[in-house]
Design a protein around this motif. Structure first.
Motif, PDB file in Angstrom:
ATOM      1  N   GLY A  14       0.794  -1.223   0.000  1.00  0.00           N
ATOM      2  CA  GLY A  14       0.000   0.000   0.000  1.00  0.00           C
ATOM      3  C   GLY A  14       0.821   1.264   0.000  1.00  0.00           C
ATOM      4  O   GLY A  14       0.262   2.369  -0.040  1.00  0.00           O
ATOM      5  N   GLU A  15       2.146   1.145   0.020  1.00  0.00           N
ATOM      6  CA  GLU A  15       3.013   2.310   0.098  1.00  0.00           C
ATOM      7  C   GLU A  15       3.944   2.436  -1.102  1.00  0.00           C
ATOM      8  O   GLU A  15       4.141   3.542  -1.621  1.00  0.00           O
ATOM      9  N   ARG A  16       4.531   1.349  -1.548  1.00  0.00           N
ATOM     10  CA  ARG A  16       5.518   1.438  -2.632  1.00  0.00           C
ATOM     11  C   ARG A  16       4.852   1.914  -3.920  1.00  0.00           C
ATOM     12  O   ARG A  16       3.705   1.536  -4.218  1.00  0.00           O
ATOM     13  N   PRO A  17       5.536   2.764  -4.679  1.00  0.00           N
ATOM     14  CA  PRO A  17       4.942   3.244  -5.941  1.00  0.00           C
ATOM     15  C   PRO A  17       4.718   2.089  -6.911  1.00  0.00           C
ATOM     16  O   PRO A  17       5.483   1.116  -6.942  1.00  0.00           O
ATOM     17  N   LEU A  18       3.685   2.213  -7.697  1.00  0.00           N
ATOM     18  CA  LEU A  18       3.297   1.181  -8.649  1.00  0.00           C
ATOM     19  C   LEU A  18       3.583   1.652 -10.074  1.00  0.00           C
ATOM     20  O   LEU A  18       3.170   2.747 -10.471  1.00  0.00           O
ATOM     21  N   ILE A  19       4.273   0.830 -10.827  1.00  0.00           N
ATOM     22  CA  ILE A  19       4.512   1.084 -12.246  1.00  0.00           C
ATOM     23  C   ILE A  19       3.955  -0.100 -13.023  1.00  0.00           C
ATOM     24  O   ILE A  19       4.240  -1.254 -12.687  1.00  0.00           O
ATOM     25  N   GLY A  20       3.148   0.172 -14.020  1.00  0.00           N
ATOM     26  CA  GLY A  20       2.501  -0.897 -14.761  1.00  0.00           C
ATOM     27  C   GLY A  20       3.218  -1.233 -16.056  1.00  0.00           C
ATOM     28  O   GLY A  20       3.927  -0.407 -16.638  1.00  0.00           O
ATOM     29  N   MET A  21       3.027  -2.472 -16.478  1.00  0.00           N
ATOM     30  CA  MET A  21       3.465  -2.917 -17.799  1.00  0.00           C
ATOM     31  C   MET A  21       2.315  -3.665 -18.443  1.00  0.00           C
ATOM     32  O   MET A  21       1.741  -4.574 -17.832  1.00  0.00           O
ATOM     33  N   ALA A  22       1.974  -3.272 -19.661  1.00  0.00           N
ATOM     34  CA  ALA A  22       0.945  -3.954 -20.446  1.00  0.00           C
ATOM     35  C   ALA A  22       1.625  -4.512 -21.685  1.00  0.00           C
ATOM     36  O   ALA A  22       1.660  -3.860 -22.730  1.00  0.00           O
ATOM     37  N   PRO A  23       2.192  -5.712 -21.594  1.00  0.00           N
ATOM     38  CA  PRO A  23       3.038  -6.223 -22.683  1.00  0.00           C
ATOM     39  C   PRO A  23       2.301  -6.894 -23.826  1.00  0.00           C
ATOM     40  O   PRO A  23       2.904  -7.225 -24.839  1.00  0.00           O
ATOM     41  N   GLY A  24       1.009  -7.114 -23.681  1.00  0.00           N
ATOM     42  CA  GLY A  24       0.257  -7.813 -24.714  1.00  0.00           C
ATOM     43  C   GLY A  24      -0.381  -6.870 -25.698  1.00  0.00           C
ATOM     44  O   GLY A  24      -0.236  -5.648 -25.628  1.00  0.00           O
TER      45      GLY A  24
END
Length: 350
Positions: free
Chosen positions: A173-183
């Motif tokens: 709930g604290e660490r920053p989130l970075i997304g990857m959408a590889p499809g």
């Protein structure tokens, strides 16, 4: 008067059509505006809040039977006017079959005789962005439409569902989130290399203290597994902390909520790319066989391409060596997303 707008059939195209929906909402302010859309897109239309009602179209049947079912659905809505954003013959045929008196759209695919107001479509060589093409249709129909930022907001219940999914997967709930959408739904040629996604994910986890979240639908699972395998191999056979694979584990409402809490997204030319940009998330968009002039995300983004003689080819599978994608380096993608992270976060993201 009851006005129907038939949305596109692809998620990314529907996101790019949102400014047109808003223009129709403004023009028909005193009328009932109804969107007819694939049932899977209901959460998007709910978040966009541009229409009064939604007709959810079933995709259980295709061909003539599917068109007859869709026509019956629309007939029951007793619509006076239909604005058709898809350029297909089938969408015009269904509107006529449903008994909708006024049917407006581009005169494409020999369907002009099915429309009561048919306007010429811009030539492909104009390289008009898809969103501008939708707005251009409205202008030719006498509907005032201006390019606007495509923005949607994830409602609290979507955010809550996404946070529960992330917390169940181990997010603190604290660490920053970075997304990857590889499809990519269109085909394998649109996908960047899984081992490069893996190396970028590892670097982001190490240097940014981020949790990297892999997103996509069930058809993208193999790509997600390939990324995980590369991560395990790079880690000497152990698991790699800071990477969560949620590919195939989200419905659209969860995906909207999940994208909304990201600090950035790395993506191929996909529906997730357009959704993230519309939610105000910075996007590093990797384009290969498709044309970024036509379908670049609208919002904070950087487009990454490698210019070769054969792109854009629009092929689903590369018949040679996939050079448009192999020419995009890990370092370029890593630098693009870290540059995006230096910008102020939108919507209170941390």
């Amino acid at each position: 008067m009851r006005v129907l707008v038939r949305t596109p059939n692809w998620l990314g195209d529907t996101v790019m059509a949102l400014p047109a929906l808003l223009a129709l909402r403004s023009h028909f302010a005193d009328e009932v505006l109804v969107a007819a859309a694939p049932s899977a897109f209901a959460p998007l239309l709910s978040a966009a809040a541009a229409v009064d009602e939604t007709v959810l179209l079933s995709r259980e049947h295709s061909g003539r039977r599917g068109r007859n079912i869709e026509a019956a659905q629309l007939r029951s809505g007793r619509f006076d006017l239909a604005v058709l954003l898809p350029n297909s013959f089938g969408s015009a045929w269904v509107a006529r079959r449903a008994g909708i008196v006024e049917r407006w759209g581009y005169a494409t695919r020999a369907r002009g005789w099915l429309l009561t107001r048919a306007v010429p479509r811009p030539h492909r060589r104009s390289h008009l962005h898809q969103g501008d093409e939708y707005l251009g249709l409205l202008r030719k129909l006498g509907i005032e439409s201006k390019p606007v930022a495509t923005t949607i907001a994830a409602p609290p219940w979507m955010l809550a569902r996404a946070r529960r999914l992330l917390e169940d997967a181990g997010w603190d709930g604290e660490r920053p989130l970075i997304g990857m959408a590889p499809g990519a739904a269109y085909g394998h040629a649109k996908r960047w290399l899984p081992d490069r996604y893996a190396r970028v994910a590892g670097r982001l986890a190490d240097t940014q203290g981020a949790v990297v979240v892999l997103v996509g639908d069930g058809h993208d699972r193999d790509t997600g597994y390939a990324i995980e395998s590369s991560l395990v191999a790079a880690g000497g056979g152990g698991t790699v902390a800071g990477v969560v694979n949620l590919i195939g584990r989200t419905d659209l409402s969860q995906l909207i909520g999940l994208l909304a809490v990201l600090r950035a997204l790395i993506s191929s030319d996909s529906g997730a790319m357009h959704l993230a940009a519309a939610l105000g998330v910075p996007v590093a968009a990797i384009f290969g066989p498709t044309d970024d002039r036509l379908t670049a995300p609208v919002g904070r983004h950087v487009v990454l391409t490698h210019n070769v003689w054969c792109r854009p080819c629009f092929l689903r599978d590369c018949p040679i060596d996939h050079r448009c994608m192999t020419g995009i380096s890990e370092d370029r993608v890593f630098q693009a997303v870290t540059d995006q992270l230096l910008l102020p976060a939108a919507g209170g993201r941390t």
